[in-house]
Enzyme design. Structure first.
Site, PDB file in Angstrom:
ATOM      1  N   HIS A 171       0.796  -1.240   0.000  1.00 17.02           N
ATOM      2  CA  HIS A 171       0.000   0.000   0.000  1.00 17.02           C
ATOM      3  C   HIS A 171       0.822   1.279   0.000  1.00 17.02           C
ATOM      4  CE1 HIS A 171       1.207  -0.157   4.178  1.00 17.02           C
ATOM      5  NE2 HIS A 171       0.842   1.094   4.301  1.00 17.02           N
TER       6      HIS A 171
HETATM    7  N1  UDP Z   1      -3.557  -5.296   8.575  1.00 19.05           N
HETATM    8  C1  UDP Z   1      -4.896  -5.569   8.802  1.00 19.05           C
HETATM    9  N2  UDP Z   1      -5.685  -5.837   7.721  1.00 19.05           N
HETATM   10  C2  UDP Z   1      -5.210  -5.844   6.444  1.00 19.05           C
HETATM   11  C3  UDP Z   1      -3.835  -5.560   6.239  1.00 19.05           C
HETATM   12  C4  UDP Z   1      -3.037  -5.272   7.332  1.00 19.05           C
HETATM   13  O1  UDP Z   1      -5.353  -5.595   9.942  1.00 19.05           O
HETATM   14  O2  UDP Z   1      -5.996  -6.074   5.531  1.00 19.05           O
HETATM   15  C5  UDP Z   1      -2.729  -4.979   9.756  1.00 19.05           C
HETATM   16  C6  UDP Z   1      -1.386  -5.648   9.831  1.00 19.05           C
HETATM   17  O3  UDP Z   1      -1.475  -6.947  10.371  1.00 19.05           O
HETATM   18  C7  UDP Z   1      -0.637  -4.687  10.734  1.00 19.05           C
HETATM   19  C8  UDP Z   1      -1.178  -3.335  10.339  1.00 19.05           C
HETATM   20  O4  UDP Z   1      -2.422  -3.593   9.699  1.00 19.05           O
HETATM   21  O5  UDP Z   1      -0.984  -4.915  12.080  1.00 19.05           O
HETATM   22  C9  UDP Z   1      -0.239  -2.620   9.414  1.00 19.05           C
HETATM   23  O6  UDP Z   1      -0.826  -1.487   8.917  1.00 19.05           O
HETATM   24  P1  UDP Z   1      -0.449  -0.816   7.542  1.00 19.05           P
HETATM   25  O7  UDP Z   1       0.203  -1.827   6.682  1.00 19.05           O
HETATM   26  O8  UDP Z   1      -1.657  -0.137   7.037  1.00 19.05           O
HETATM   27  O9  UDP Z   1       0.553   0.348   7.942  1.00 19.05           O
HETATM   28  P2  UDP Z   1       2.122   0.443   8.223  1.00 19.05           P
HETATM   29  O10 UDP Z   1       2.472  -0.594   9.232  1.00 19.05           O
HETATM   30  O11 UDP Z   1       2.835   0.282   6.928  1.00 19.05           O
HETATM   31  O12 UDP Z   1       2.317   1.820   8.764  1.00 19.05           O
END
Ligand code: UDP
Length: 362
Positions: free
Chosen positions: A207
């Protein structure tokens, strides 16, 4: 203490949940949701699953350029801070919501506690890096998730304000990862149909701005997954929905299972049962590590230095052959290597806030 917590995005709801439960034991917390993530699957579902108190304020701000979003959030948050007059502003991670809240509170001389402080990717173009750096320099109390963050913060002259508490994502993982069984999950496919989780599968998330600005990166990732032995479950972030569906149809990527974003408990369960993980998410890299799953990160910078050991997490360019080759390397897991704390970071964060609050009253 009266604490105003500002959150806006999926990973922040997860971290805020564990700290919020700890704060609730002795303090008043007011949650402000900026609205950055607003779909039920990306927001409300997390509040329900993690039993987070409903936000008292929801600013409903999403979309627009970085400056438009940050500016609108600052105006809304400033009004709330003036009205609520808290002892602390509490913020997490590195989103525009984090930066907007920190800027607004700083100008009002409200102490700021930044959780997941000190982390650096050293990417000059990554938008989150700019949010991290600015928020750390405005904050009064910096709570670091890992040793590398302590070093980075010290190098920027922030050594006297930063404390190693561990990663609240690890607290959340330990508290929640056994709650759901794979057999209980029904995947909502983007086609409108539903499906059980396959017996064996890979797990993909993608994403980041770096991988969603053109077709090439996602196409290469899909091409790599198509060559693997088992199918790939990919919960599609809204940012990539149109592109993922189009590439899936145009190129007949029949090993890809495109689903709506899943809830947190489902995501943890999908990680724990996956063969291997491919992602560009900072949070998911750490969860793959906690679950001892091999991870390939499609980015050109390291998010969490400590995970990049013994082939456990490797960077790859968005090139199918490279992703495929790296996925096939064996990892070695040393179970005694636990660099993200002891699962009690939330208690440590609240204790530090209490100590600093009392010091300020002397
Ligand atoms: N996650 C979720 N549903 C999804 C995809 C990811 O709950 O469909 C969770 C994942 O397990 C993790 C978190 O969202 O706990 C990560 O968020 P994201 O990837 O949006 O943001 P980043 O960590 O890159 O800031």
């Amino acid at each position: 203490m009266k604490v105003v917590t500002v959150v806006g995005a999926r990973p922040q709801f997860i971290k805020a949940a564990v700290v919020s439960h700890e704060l609730a034991k002795r303090h008043e917390e007011i949650i402000v949701h900026t609205g950055q993530h607003f779909d039920y699957n990306m927001s409300e579902k997390f509040f329900e699953e993690l039993d987070i108190p409903a936000p008292k304020y929801n600013l409903g701000i999403s979309g627009g350029t970085h400056a438009q979003m940050t500016g609108k959030m600052m105006i809304g948050i400033e009004d709330i801070l003036i009205k609520e007059h808290p002892d602390w502003l509490l913020v997490y991670g590195d989103t525009n919501s984090t930066l907007a809240a920190a800027l607004a509170a700083s100008k009002l001389n409200i102490p700021i506690c930044h959780v997941e402080a000190g982390n650096r990717t050293f990417s000059k173009t990554n938008p989150e890096e700019k949010n991290r750096i600015c928020t750390d320099h405005l904050a009064t109390l910096l709570c670091a998730s890992n040793q590398a963050s302590m070093v980075y913060a010290k190098n920027e002259g922030l050594g006297d304000r930063i404390f190693l508490v561990g990663n609240p994502m690890y607290d959340a993982f330990l508290q929640n990862s056994g709650k759901l069984k794979k057999e209980e999950i029904v995947l909502s496919l983007l086609s409108g149909k539903t499906s059980p989780v396959p017996e064996r599968y890979y797990y993909l998330t993608c994403h980041r701005e770096e991988n969603t600005s053109n077709d090439n990166d996602l196409f290469e990732i899909f091409k790599a997954m198509q060559q693997l032995e088992y199918p790939t479950v990919y919960p599609v972030h809204p940012r990539n929905r149109e592109r993922a569906l189009r590439l899936f149809k145009q190129h007949n990527f029949d090993k890809l299972i495109l689903t709506e974003p899943v809830g947190y408990l489902e995501s943890l369960c999908l990680i724990k049962n996956a063969e291997k993980i491919v992602t560009d998410s900072g949070g998911l890299q750490t969860e793959a590590f906690f679950a001892e799953k091999k991870c390939i990160t499609v980015l050109d910078f390291v998010c969490w230095q400590e995970t990049m050991v013994a082939n456990r997490n490797e960077l790859s360019r968005p090139i199918a052959s490279e992703i495929f080759e790296k996925l096939n390397k064996q990892q070695t897991v040393d179970k005694s290597y636990l660099p993200f704390g002891d699962g009690h970071s939330a208690e440590k964060i609240v204790k530090l806030m209490e100590e600093k609050y009392l010091e300020s009253k002397v």
